[in-house]
Design a protein around this motif. Sequence first.
Motif, PDB file in Angstrom:
ATOM      1  N   UNK A  79      46.740  45.183  61.633  1.00  0.00           N
ATOM      2  CA  UNK A  79      45.391  45.194  61.059  1.00  0.00           C
ATOM      3  C   UNK A  79      45.418  44.838  59.572  1.00  0.00           C
ATOM      4  N   UNK A  80      44.260  44.400  59.088  1.00  0.00           N
ATOM      5  CA  UNK A  80      44.112  43.992  57.689  1.00  0.00           C
ATOM      6  C   UNK A  80      43.010  44.821  57.055  1.00  0.00           C
ATOM      7  N   UNK A  81      43.252  45.332  55.858  1.00  0.00           N
ATOM      8  CA  UNK A  81      42.249  46.116  55.142  1.00  0.00           C
ATOM      9  C   UNK A  81      41.341  45.231  54.303  1.00  0.00           C
ATOM     10  N   UNK A 128      43.984  51.836  62.170  1.00  0.00           N
ATOM     11  CA  UNK A 128      45.399  51.858  61.784  1.00  0.00           C
ATOM     12  C   UNK A 128      45.855  53.274  61.456  1.00  0.00           C
ATOM     13  N   UNK A 129      44.989  54.069  60.825  1.00  0.00           N
ATOM     14  CA  UNK A 129      45.347  55.444  60.497  1.00  0.00           C
ATOM     15  C   UNK A 129      45.523  56.284  61.757  1.00  0.00           C
ATOM     16  N   UNK A 130      44.686  56.037  62.758  1.00  0.00           N
ATOM     17  CA  UNK A 130      44.827  56.753  64.031  1.00  0.00           C
ATOM     18  C   UNK A 130      46.176  56.453  64.675  1.00  0.00           C
ATOM     19  N   UNK A 131      46.579  55.194  64.618  1.00  0.00           N
ATOM     20  CA  UNK A 131      47.866  54.799  65.191  1.00  0.00           C
ATOM     21  C   UNK A 131      49.004  55.476  64.441  1.00  0.00           C
ATOM     22  N   UNK A 158      48.853  58.284  62.752  1.00  0.00           N
ATOM     23  CA  UNK A 158      48.828  59.711  63.095  1.00  0.00           C
ATOM     24  C   UNK A 158      49.540  59.961  64.424  1.00  0.00           C
ATOM     25  N   UNK A 159      49.266  59.093  65.378  1.00  0.00           N
ATOM     26  CA  UNK A 159      49.866  59.255  66.701  1.00  0.00           C
ATOM     27  C   UNK A 159      51.369  59.112  66.709  1.00  0.00           C
ATOM     28  N   UNK A 160      51.899  58.413  65.711  1.00  0.00           N
ATOM     29  CA  UNK A 160      53.350  58.221  65.614  1.00  0.00           C
ATOM     30  C   UNK A 160      54.009  59.206  64.653  1.00  0.00           C
ATOM     31  N   UNK A 161      53.203  60.137  64.127  1.00  0.00           N
ATOM     32  CA  UNK A 161      53.762  61.158  63.252  1.00  0.00           C
ATOM     33  C   UNK A 161      53.847  60.754  61.794  1.00  0.00           C
ATOM     34  N   UNK A 162      53.066  59.752  61.399  1.00  0.00           N
ATOM     35  CA  UNK A 162      53.072  59.303  59.998  1.00  0.00           C
ATOM     36  C   UNK A 162      51.752  59.683  59.327  1.00  0.00           C
ATOM     37  N   UNK A 163      51.838  60.107  58.079  1.00  0.00           N
ATOM     38  CA  UNK A 163      50.654  60.651  57.411  1.00  0.00           C
ATOM     39  C   UNK A 163      49.724  59.584  56.870  1.00  0.00           C
ATOM     40  N   UNK A 164      50.249  58.398  56.538  1.00  0.00           N
ATOM     41  CA  UNK A 164      49.393  57.355  55.978  1.00  0.00           C
ATOM     42  C   UNK A 164      49.901  55.977  56.399  1.00  0.00           C
ATOM     43  N   UNK A 165      49.087  54.975  56.030  1.00  0.00           N
ATOM     44  CA  UNK A 165      49.389  53.577  56.340  1.00  0.00           C
ATOM     45  C   UNK A 165      49.675  52.833  55.050  1.00  0.00           C
ATOM     46  N   UNK A 166      50.692  51.977  55.064  1.00  0.00           N
ATOM     47  CA  UNK A 166      50.944  51.074  53.945  1.00  0.00           C
ATOM     48  C   UNK A 166      50.433  49.696  54.338  1.00  0.00           C
ATOM     49  N   UNK A 167      49.460  49.185  53.576  1.00  0.00           N
ATOM     50  CA  UNK A 167      48.833  47.907  53.911  1.00  0.00           C
ATOM     51  C   UNK A 167      49.605  46.747  53.295  1.00  0.00           C
ATOM     52  N   UNK A 168      49.729  45.678  54.073  1.00  0.00           N
ATOM     53  CA  UNK A 168      50.273  44.421  53.580  1.00  0.00           C
ATOM     54  C   UNK A 168      49.123  43.448  53.329  1.00  0.00           C
ATOM     55  N   UNK A 169      49.413  42.376  52.607  1.00  0.00           N
ATOM     56  CA  UNK A 169      48.349  41.422  52.297  1.00  0.00           C
ATOM     57  C   UNK A 169      47.785  40.801  53.576  1.00  0.00           C
ATOM     58  N   UNK A 170      46.531  40.408  53.526  1.00  0.00           N
ATOM     59  CA  UNK A 170      45.844  39.932  54.722  1.00  0.00           C
ATOM     60  C   UNK A 170      46.077  38.477  55.050  1.00  0.00           C
TER      61      UNK A 170
END
Length: 362
Positions: free
Chosen positions: A185-187, A208-211, A213-225
């Motif tokens: 996904x792209x922010x 992306x945050x839901x995904x 969370x489901x994998x046990x990670x607290x946040x998402x690191x976004x890459x360029x779009x």
Amino acid sequence: MAKHTIEITLSENKKQKPSSDQLEFGRVFTDHMFIADYCEGQGWTRHRIVPYAPIALDPAATIFHYGQTVFEGMKAYIGQDGKVLLFRPEENMRRMNQSSDRLCMPQFTEQSAIDALKELLTIDKEWIPTAEGTSLYIRPFMVATEPYLGVAPSKKYQFIIILSPVGSYYKEGIHPVKILVENEYVRAVAGGTGMAKTAGNYASGLRAQEIADGKGYSQVLWLDGVERKYIEEVGSMNVFFKINGEVVTPALNGSILEGITRKSIIQLLNHWDIPVIERKISIEEIYAAHQAGTLEEAFGTGTAAVISPIGELNWRDEKIIINNGEIGGLSEKLYEEFTAIQYGKIADPFGWVVEVADTIKA
């Protein structure tokens, strides 16, 4: 929003304040809120502080259909001497005006908005918790209110400030977080609204945050779009890396939010004669530094946590463990120094802290 007389209506039914150990972020709100109305041709009118309550909007209000809204996040603190303190409020109001400009929303006089906030804090100052690490979260926001279904900027708006007591971000001590690198996904992209603090940016990140969370990670690191390789920011934070003794952070490029904490951390590091390099950083570079043993620390910066050390990045199921999953020395020093300035525990060499004492009534 020039300087105006503020009409004040005090609540006759004061709420029960939660204890400091029961505070949950953004769930409880104080007794009052500030509201001002805008109408094209008239400017800002009806500046008022009223009891906290639901607001009535027409079902056709532009905000519901085309998303014209911006907001900020800031905090008030009780200092060592008992005074109410704000941290760089002029920066938040300046950034809110920048966000408003991007979304074709009206500007306001920044000092007038700060004066309104101070008056609101004067009335609800007893809501500011005093326990270690607690604070009063401040949410200024603006919404488009004109009832019109045409795709055009609204001619009417409301500017509102609400307050919420929040607990310590690190109830059991500061600890590193685990973050999932987002590849699907792209922010935001340059030219879009990534540099504005607007609701749509956050809505687009929820999947992306839901995904994560489901994998046990607290946040998402976004890459360029565009190329999907250059690091931009974490879901609610800017991000820094210490590689082979050098501190680097992604350069602002039009799709990254210009964080107030980010800006302040850069100033603090420069004050310590630790230069910060703002440039493009690819996820491949971070992985290579990890493989070479030169990735020493990583941390996020934002209003909520101030400093959030990163102990693990997951990129395409490859785990990048940073500093053995423990907080690094620089991250810890930054957190301690920064929060000490915010709470008035040590001298503020930058003039960041603003006292609300002049408006506090005996």
